[in-house]
Write an enzyme that holds these catalytic residues in place. Structure first.
Site, short mmCIF file in Angstrom:
data_model
loop_
_atom_site.label_atom_id
_atom_site.label_comp_id
_atom_site.label_asym_id
_atom_site.label_seq_id
_atom_site.Cartn_x
_atom_site.Cartn_y
_atom_site.Cartn_z
N ARG A 90 33.69 49.92 36.42
CA ARG A 90 33.33 48.92 35.41
C ARG A 90 34.53 48.03 35.17
O ARG A 90 35.67 48.49 35.20
CB ARG A 90 33.01 49.61 34.08
CG ARG A 90 31.56 49.89 33.83
CD ARG A 90 31.42 50.61 32.50
NE ARG A 90 31.51 49.70 31.36
CZ ARG A 90 30.48 49.04 30.85
NH1 ARG A 90 29.28 49.16 31.38
NH2 ARG A 90 30.63 48.26 29.80
N HIS A 108 42.76 50.56 44.72
CA HIS A 108 41.72 49.76 45.36
C HIS A 108 41.80 49.97 46.87
O HIS A 108 42.90 49.95 47.44
CB HIS A 108 41.91 48.28 45.01
CG HIS A 108 40.84 47.42 45.59
ND1 HIS A 108 39.57 47.34 45.03
CD2 HIS A 108 40.83 46.62 46.68
CE1 HIS A 108 38.83 46.52 45.77
NE2 HIS A 108 39.57 46.08 46.78
N GLU A 141 44.06 40.83 33.56
CA GLU A 141 42.75 40.38 33.09
C GLU A 141 41.86 39.81 34.19
O GLU A 141 40.73 39.41 33.93
CB GLU A 141 42.92 39.41 31.92
CG GLU A 141 43.48 40.17 30.70
CD GLU A 141 43.72 39.29 29.48
OE1 GLU A 141 43.07 38.23 29.38
OE2 GLU A 141 44.56 39.67 28.66
#
Ligand code: GAR
Length: 208
Positions: A90, A108, A141
Site C-alpha cells: 500500500r 524493491h 513522498e
C-alpha cells in the site's frame, strides 16, 4: 538496539530474513511488532512462530489518511525507531511519512530508478535488461523514489521467467535488507543530496 516495526501484506520472506539475521547476531535489533494490512498474510504466521507480536489492521474500505492514522497509533504503542516495509503493498500517505522522516525503509525488486511500482520483475523482463536486482531505499513522498541505501545486482538469463528472475532477486533481497537496516540503525551515514554516504570510511567499509 534498534526497535523495528515491520509492515507486510503477504508472504513475509523478507521479514523472515530480517528475523534470522537478528537471531544469527548479524543485526543488533529487535522486531517489536509486525503489522499486516491483510489478515491472510502468511508472514503473520512466521512472526507468531518466532514470538513476535503480529497485528492485523485490515485496510479494505478505508481511505488512506484514516488507515495511516490507525497505523501511526499502533506503531506509537511499540515505540519503534525504524519502520521496514517488507512487501507492504500500500502507498503511505504524506502525513505518515512525515511522522517518521528518514526512518522508513523499503525494499524493491529492481535496480531503482528502473522499474518502480508493481511487477518490477515482469517490467525488467519485458524491457529486456540484461541485469536487474533489488534496492533498499528510504521512503519519501513519491513512489519508490527515496535515497538509496544498498543495491544488489543479478543477471537476467535468456531462459528466465518472472518466477526464476524473482527468485534470484529475492535471494539478494534477503541478503541486503538486514545490512541496510544495520547501517541506518547505526546512524553511520550521511546524506549528500540524494547520496547515502557510509561513514567513517566508505572506501574501507563498503558493506555492499
Ligand atoms: C519482495 O520481492 C519485495 O521486494 C516486493 O514484494 C516482495 C515481498 O516478498 N516489494 C515490492 O514490490 C514493493 N514495491 P516477501 O513478502 O516474501 O518479503
Amino acid at each position: 538496539m534498534i526497535r523495528l516495526g515491520v509492515l507486510i501484506s503477504g508472504r513475509g520472506s523478507n521479514l523472515e530474513a530480517i528475523a534470522a539475521a537478528i537471531e544469527r547476531g548479524e543485526l543488533e535489533a529487535r522486531i517489536e511488532v509486525v503489522i499486516s494490512n491483510r489478515a491472510e498474510a502468511a508472514g503473520l504466521e512466521h512472526a507468531r512462530r518466532r514470538g513476535i507480536p503480529a497485528v492485523v489492521l485490515p485496510s479494505r474500505g478505508l481511505d488512506r489518511e484514516t488507515y495511516d492514522q490507525m497505523l501511526l497509533d499502533e506503531l506509537a504503542k511499540w515505540r519503534v525507531d525504524l519502520i521496514c516495509l517488507a512487501g507492504y503493498m500500500r502507498l503511505l500517505s504524506a502525513s505518515f511519512i512525515r511522522a517518521y522522516p528518514m526512518r522508513i525503509l523499503n525494499i524493491h525488486p529492481s535496480l531503482l530508478p528502473a522499474f518502480p511500482g508493481l511487477d518490477a520483475q515482469h517490467q525488467a523482463l519485458a524491457y529486456g535488461v540484461k541485469f536487474s536486482g533489488c534496492t533498499v531505499h528510504f521512503v519519501d513522498e513519491n513512489i519508490d523514489s527515496g535515497p538509496i541505501v544498498l543495491q544488489a545486482v543479478v543477471p537476467v538469463l535468456d531462459q528466465d521467467t518472472v518466477e526464476s528472475l524473482s527468485a534470484r532477486i529475492l535471494a539478494e533481497e534477503h541478503r541486503i535488507y538486514a545490512r541496510a537496516i544495520a547501517i541506518v540503525g547505526s546512524g553511520k551515514y550521511r546524506l549528500e543530496g540524494r547520496r547515502v554516504i557510509f561513514e567513517p570510511d566508505p572506501a574501507q567499509n563498503n558493506p555492499g
